[in-house]
Design a protein around this motif. Structure first.
Motif, mmCIF file in Angstrom:
data_model
loop_
_atom_site.group_PDB
_atom_site.id
_atom_site.type_symbol
_atom_site.label_atom_id
_atom_site.label_comp_id
_atom_site.label_asym_id
_atom_site.label_seq_id
_atom_site.Cartn_x
_atom_site.Cartn_y
_atom_site.Cartn_z
ATOM 1 N N ALA A 242 0.866 -1.079 -0.088
ATOM 2 C CA ALA A 242 -0.008 0.800 0.303
ATOM 3 C C ALA A 242 0.840 1.003 -0.059
ATOM 4 O O ALA A 242 2.242 1.642 1.272
ATOM 5 N N THR A 243 0.865 1.755 -1.226
ATOM 6 C CA THR A 243 1.721 3.092 -0.765
ATOM 7 C C THR A 243 1.169 3.752 -2.809
ATOM 8 O O THR A 243 0.080 4.402 -2.419
ATOM 9 N N PRO A 251 -3.473 6.580 -4.931
ATOM 10 C CA PRO A 251 -2.682 5.144 -4.784
ATOM 11 C C PRO A 251 -1.835 4.237 -5.339
ATOM 12 O O PRO A 251 -2.314 4.608 -6.821
ATOM 13 N N ASN A 253 -1.722 0.312 -4.580
ATOM 14 C CA ASN A 253 -2.232 -0.272 -3.870
ATOM 15 C C ASN A 253 -2.448 -1.758 -4.768
ATOM 16 O O ASN A 253 -3.524 -1.727 -5.039
ATOM 17 N N ARG A 254 -1.363 -3.164 -4.265
ATOM 18 C CA ARG A 254 -1.387 -3.780 -5.548
ATOM 19 C C ARG A 254 -0.752 -5.439 -4.259
ATOM 20 O O ARG A 254 0.109 -4.609 -4.091
ATOM 21 N N GLY A 292 5.198 4.052 2.517
ATOM 22 C CA GLY A 292 3.877 2.504 1.771
ATOM 23 C C GLY A 292 4.183 1.589 3.032
ATOM 24 O O GLY A 292 5.447 1.649 4.175
#
Length: 316
Positions: A242-243, A251, A253-254, A292
């Motif tokens: 999450a960064t 964002p 996010n992955r 992050g």
């Protein structure tokens, strides 16, 4: 499909939030990529800067065999008599090339074995930071090279040094900013590069690979692979990152895979995000320096972990 993949991870894995040693849950996320350099397999008037193979006299000691608590740490050097001494620094290795004009003779105790030659010393320096890349040869074909070993000296950031000297502002200390500074200050460039004593050696890789090889020995995937500190994050583990996008609040996010390591990647919440190959990936990687958080997905049967439904932190 996405639903089946999500169901698989939810059924078989449990998330544990990564934390720093002080208990904080935020850390630094940087980026790296696979660059393209111009060069040749032989030394020419244009291609004068060598990519060295791992030297025959480089000795690597796995400290875990003596001190289990030092797992993933290695000591590098060379034998002089019956003593292990530090391996030559970048400055000393460069002197071996510049001192005799071909990089093959022994200077300062270093004997180089070039596997290719680059046209630009700054591009070669950043290839060592990235750890892998491709060399565009005069006939237009590509030679793929990857990390083979390192001289054992700690990595020192030349961007940070330029900021400390007042040569660049903090927001300018990206890969692109450093290259621009080098183009404006060619007389100061050798001293700046030599200030980082770390030196990376390379090996040629098959051109048929889908990506550069990471620390696990499998090809990296742009946008889905990260480098981590294996003292805290096990290689091969899925990680939810999450960064934010480079220089942006947007964002990012992955789910990614911990498939690589790096000399500057240290800490429980520290990741280097692999962007892929080429200039566009390099633009993103060079600008990425974001905050992050990370959650490690471990098998529910992972030894020594808590069994809480919330996926708290490991017991140890």
């Amino acid at each position: 499909d996405d639903a089946a993949a999500r169901a698989f991870f939810e059924r078989h894995f449990e998330p544990y939030q990564a934390t720093q040693e002080d208990g904080s849950d935020e850390g630094m996320v940087t980026g790296y990529y696979e660059p393209l350099l111009k060069g040749d397999r032989v030394r020419t008037e244009r291609a004068r800067f060598p990519l060295y193979a791992a030297p025959d006299d480089l000795v690597t000691v796995d400290l875990a065999s003596v001190y289990p608590e030092l797992k993933n740490l290695r000591l590098r050097g060379k034998l002089v008599g019956n003593k292990l001494v530090p391996y030559p620094t970048r400055k000393e290795i460069d002197a071996a090339t510049n001192g005799n004009g071909n990089g093959l003779g022994r200077v300062n105790g270093f004997k180089g074995k070039p596997i290719a030659w680059a046209e630009d010393p700054v591009d070669l320096f950043f290839l060592q930071i990235q750890g892998s890349g491709r060399i565009e040869l005069p006939d237009g074909s590509h030679m793929r090279v990857g990390y083979a070993d390192q001289n054992g000296h700690p990595y020192q950031s030349i961007g940070k040094l330029l900021v400390e000297r007042g040569e660049l502002k903090l927001e300018q200390a990206s890969m692109q900013g450093i290259k621009d500074w080098g183009a404006r200050n060619p007389d100061k460039l050798p001293e700046l590069l030599a200030s980082n004593p770390s030196y990376v050696f390379f090996r040629e890789l098959p051109n048929g690979l889908t990506g550069p090889l990471g620390a696990l020995g499998v090809p990296l995937t742009g946008g889905r692979s990260i480098a981590v500190d294996p003292r805290f994050i096990p290689l091969g583990a899925p990680v939810f990152l999450a960064t934010t996008q480079p220089n942006s609040p947007e964002p990012l996010n992955r789910l990614v895979m911990a498939q690589d390591t790096g000399g500057a990647i240290r800490g429980g919440v520290r990741a280097d995000f692999f962007w892929g190959f080429g200039d566009a990936a390099g633009e993103l990687a060079g600008r990425m320096k974001q905050r992050g958080r990370m959650w490690v997905l471990l098998p529910r049967s992972w030894p020594g972990m808590t069994s809480s439904a919330n996926g708290k932190n490991p017991k140890n």
